[in-house]
Design an enzyme around this catalytic site. Structure first.
Site, short mmCIF file in Angstrom:
data_model
loop_
_atom_site.label_atom_id
_atom_site.label_comp_id
_atom_site.label_asym_id
_atom_site.label_seq_id
_atom_site.Cartn_x
_atom_site.Cartn_y
_atom_site.Cartn_z
N TRP A 32 0.82 -1.22 0.00
CA TRP A 32 0.00 0.00 0.00
C TRP A 32 0.84 1.26 0.00
O TRP A 32 1.86 1.34 0.70
CB TRP A 32 -0.87 -0.01 1.26
CG TRP A 32 -1.48 1.31 1.62
CD1 TRP A 32 -0.89 2.32 2.33
CD2 TRP A 32 -2.79 1.76 1.28
NE1 TRP A 32 -1.77 3.37 2.46
CE2 TRP A 32 -2.94 3.06 1.83
CE3 TRP A 32 -3.87 1.20 0.57
CZ2 TRP A 32 -4.13 3.80 1.70
CZ3 TRP A 32 -5.04 1.95 0.45
CH2 TRP A 32 -5.16 3.23 1.01
N ASN A 34 0.13 5.67 0.31
CA ASN A 34 -0.72 6.87 0.23
C ASN A 34 0.15 8.11 0.12
O ASN A 34 1.05 8.08 -0.77
CB ASN A 34 -1.83 6.92 1.28
CG ASN A 34 -1.46 6.89 2.73
OD1 ASN A 34 -1.04 5.89 3.25
ND2 ASN A 34 -1.64 8.00 3.43
N ASP A 35 -0.06 9.14 0.87
CA ASP A 35 0.52 10.47 0.59
C ASP A 35 1.98 10.48 0.12
O ASP A 35 2.82 9.78 0.69
CB ASP A 35 0.55 11.33 1.86
CG ASP A 35 -0.72 11.33 2.63
OD1 ASP A 35 -1.71 10.79 2.15
OD2 ASP A 35 -0.72 11.88 3.74
N ARG A 162 -0.24 17.22 12.59
CA ARG A 162 0.56 16.32 11.73
C ARG A 162 0.93 16.94 10.39
O ARG A 162 0.47 17.98 10.00
CB ARG A 162 -0.19 15.01 11.51
CG ARG A 162 -1.56 15.12 10.85
CD ARG A 162 -2.16 13.72 10.70
NE ARG A 162 -3.51 13.75 10.15
CZ ARG A 162 -4.61 13.84 10.88
NH1 ARG A 162 -4.54 13.89 12.19
NH2 ARG A 162 -5.80 13.87 10.30
C1 FRU Z 1 -3.54 12.15 4.63
C2 FRU Z 1 -3.17 11.48 5.93
C3 FRU Z 1 -2.21 12.33 6.73
C4 FRU Z 1 -1.50 11.34 7.58
C5 FRU Z 1 -1.39 10.15 6.66
C6 FRU Z 1 -1.46 8.82 7.35
O1 FRU Z 1 -3.93 11.29 3.62
O2 FRU Z 1 -4.34 11.18 6.66
O3 FRU Z 1 -2.82 13.38 7.45
O4 FRU Z 1 -0.25 11.80 7.99
O5 FRU Z 1 -2.45 10.26 5.74
O6 FRU Z 1 -1.14 7.78 6.48
#
Ligand code: FRU
Length: 490
Positions: A32, A34-35, A162
């Site tokens: 996986w 994400n960001d 964060r």
């Molecule tokens: C955004 C988020 C961030 C966090 C991360 C966790 O997509 O929710 O705020 O740091 O993903 O994976």
């Protein structure tokens, strides 16, 4: 074996065959993503880290994955950079940024801790931490968390603090992070430091004014032309007319930065993208002064990938940002042009009814279409098409809308398949540039004045591109394939 070594071993042993993946969009080696995190230049190379859970193809304890590029297009996968292996980040190494310093490449990330709180409820604490490295290996510093949640003003949320983004101006480092005030309104807090190790609170740089969602995630702040831009990704956004349809939506506040009060006075607030899959963008500045942005090309709420696919999540193409006449333009990294192959061009071609054009097909394409004005009511462009599947953009001149439809993309989930976008500042001709890379489309309207980014996971044998018009439209078309050598990892 420690957690980071274990993640690396798993990545090496389970790396997914690149032929199963997009060509020029970053994907995780396995599992996986994400960001985007730590998008930065270090020793002349472009580094990209990302939220990473190698062991499964869904979200889990967050690591930082890592890849590197010379040109924003061709990426080399590196060992993961961070694993959640300390008390202060045991519940995850969340998003953050990176900066080149005299002491090395510094990663600034959110360490998440969970404690048993009162009433047996879980208490979450988010604090900012550092790791320093040489572009390949990174070590967390002894003083972590360098920016503890206790440094927030009274009443600000310590559970939602964060996604630090750092930059340097003269001798001072600045950091913005996402946060919430006592009323649970999203805001961006600004801190300063001389050494990245000890920080002082400066201000609330901007806040959601009760209208732009709730928690503000992943801030990024920079000057562009004569103005300042704050990018944030609010959660829980409500749709407003044709804007903000994604729930989690990336937006930009554009305006003037008051350096006395450390406050951004925004003059406009815009959606950064109108598609279904665009979130948490982050930027860097190149040596030649270009502001480049990359985003996670997926939605939190719509996991549509096929069940058997062993990787989950892609990044957008890095896009150059420019402000001209108060319009924020996004243009695919110009380096992509070096990988163009098999050009096909048509000028003043009339399209009436449905047609395909010799040489224009495939799932990895850079395709530009310029449509002239006419008395037609709709123009339809279908891609990833065959007898069974298609995904399309429909342009309706009377309403100046572009309608996306992935209902027939092979979708087996009950998720949003159609989305409309209103063209702002319409001109006589409409210019559409599409980047297709197997499972995604990025549409740049009128040189990137608006963009529309979406994924679809149609079987790869659906290769046709079909043009259709209810009457006659005159178009110019320019098409290229995109390819590079077999050993590259995309
Ligand atoms: C955004 C988020 C961030 C966090 C991360 C966790 O997509 O929710 O705020 O740091 O993903 O994976």
């Amino acid at each position: 074996m420690n957690d980071l070594a274990r993640a690396n071993k798993y990545q090496e042993e389970n790396r997914i065959d690149r032929r199963e993946k997009p060509i020029f969009h970053v994907t995780p080696p396995v599992g996986w993503l994400n960001d985007p995190n730590g998008f930065s230049i270090f020793q002349g190379k472009i580094h990209l880290f990302y939220q990473y859970h190698p062991y499964r193809n869904d979200w889990g304890p967050m690591h930082w994955g890592h890849c590197v590029s010379e040109d924003f297009v061709k990426w080399e996968e590196l060992p993961p950079a961070l694993a959640p292996d300390m008390d202060y980040d045991a519940a995850g190494c969340f998003s953050g940024s990176a900066i080149e310093t005299e002491d090395g490449h510094v990663l600034v990330y959110t360490g998440v801790m969970e404690k048993e709180g009162e009433d047996c409820n879980k208490e979450v604490i988010q604090q900012q931490c550092l790791a320093v490295g040489d572009g390949l290996r990174y070590e967390k510093v002894k003083g972590n968390p360098v920016l503890p949640a206790g440094q927030l003003p009274e009443g600000f949320s310590t559970a939602d603090f964060r996604d630090p983004k750092v930059w340097r101006e003269n001798e001072t480092y600045y950091l913005v992070a996402g946060n919430m005030d006592g009323q649970k309104n999203g805001q961006v807090v600004l801190f300063a430091s001389e050494d990245l190790m000890s920080w002082r609170y400066l201000s609330v740089l901007a806040d959601n004014q009760g209208k732009y969602g709730k928690m503000w995630e992943c801030p990024d702040f920079f000057s562009l032309g004569q103005e300042h831009v704050l990018i944030v990704s609010p959660q829980d956004m409500q749709a407003d007319g044709v804007e903000f349809h994604n729930g989690n939506q990336a937006i930009a506040l554009i305006g003037e930065y008051d350096r006395q009060s450390f406050r951004l006075w925004e003059e406009q607030v815009i959606s950064l993208d109108y598609g279904t899959d665009f979130y948490a963008p982050q930027t860097l500045e190149t040596k030649d002064g270009r502001r480049m942005m990359i985003a996670w090309m997926q939605s939190w709420d719509m996991d549509i990938k096929p069940a058997e696919q062993k990787w989950n999540g892609m990044m957008t193409i890095p896009r150059q940002l420019e402000l001209r006449d108060h319009v924020l333009y996004q243009c695919p990294a110009r380096e992509l042009e070096a990988y163009r192959t098999e050009p096909v061009a048509c000028t003043d071609r009339e399209i009436s009814g449905e047609c395909q054009i010799p040489g224009i097909r495939g799932r990895v394409l850079d395709l530009t279409i310029e449509l002239q004005e006419g008395d037609y009511q709709e123009f339809l462009l279908s891609f990833a098409a065959n007898e069974k599947y298609h995904t399309s953009f429909r342009y309706v001149p009377a309403t100046q809308t572009i309608e996306f439809d992935r209902t027939y993309s092979g979708m087996v989930r009950d998720v949003v398949c159609q989305r409309s976008m209103k063209i702002k500042r319409a001109k006589k001709t409409l210019k559409l540039r599409l980047l297709l890379d197997k499972f995604s489309v990025e549409l740049f309207v009128n040189d990137g004045a608006q963009t529309f980014t979406s994924t679809f996971y149609t079987p790869l044998d659906a290769q046709d591109i079909v043009f259709a018009c209810d009457r006659t439209v005159t178009v110019n078309i320019e098409k290229y394939g995109i390819s590079f050598d077999e050993n590259a990892i995309g």
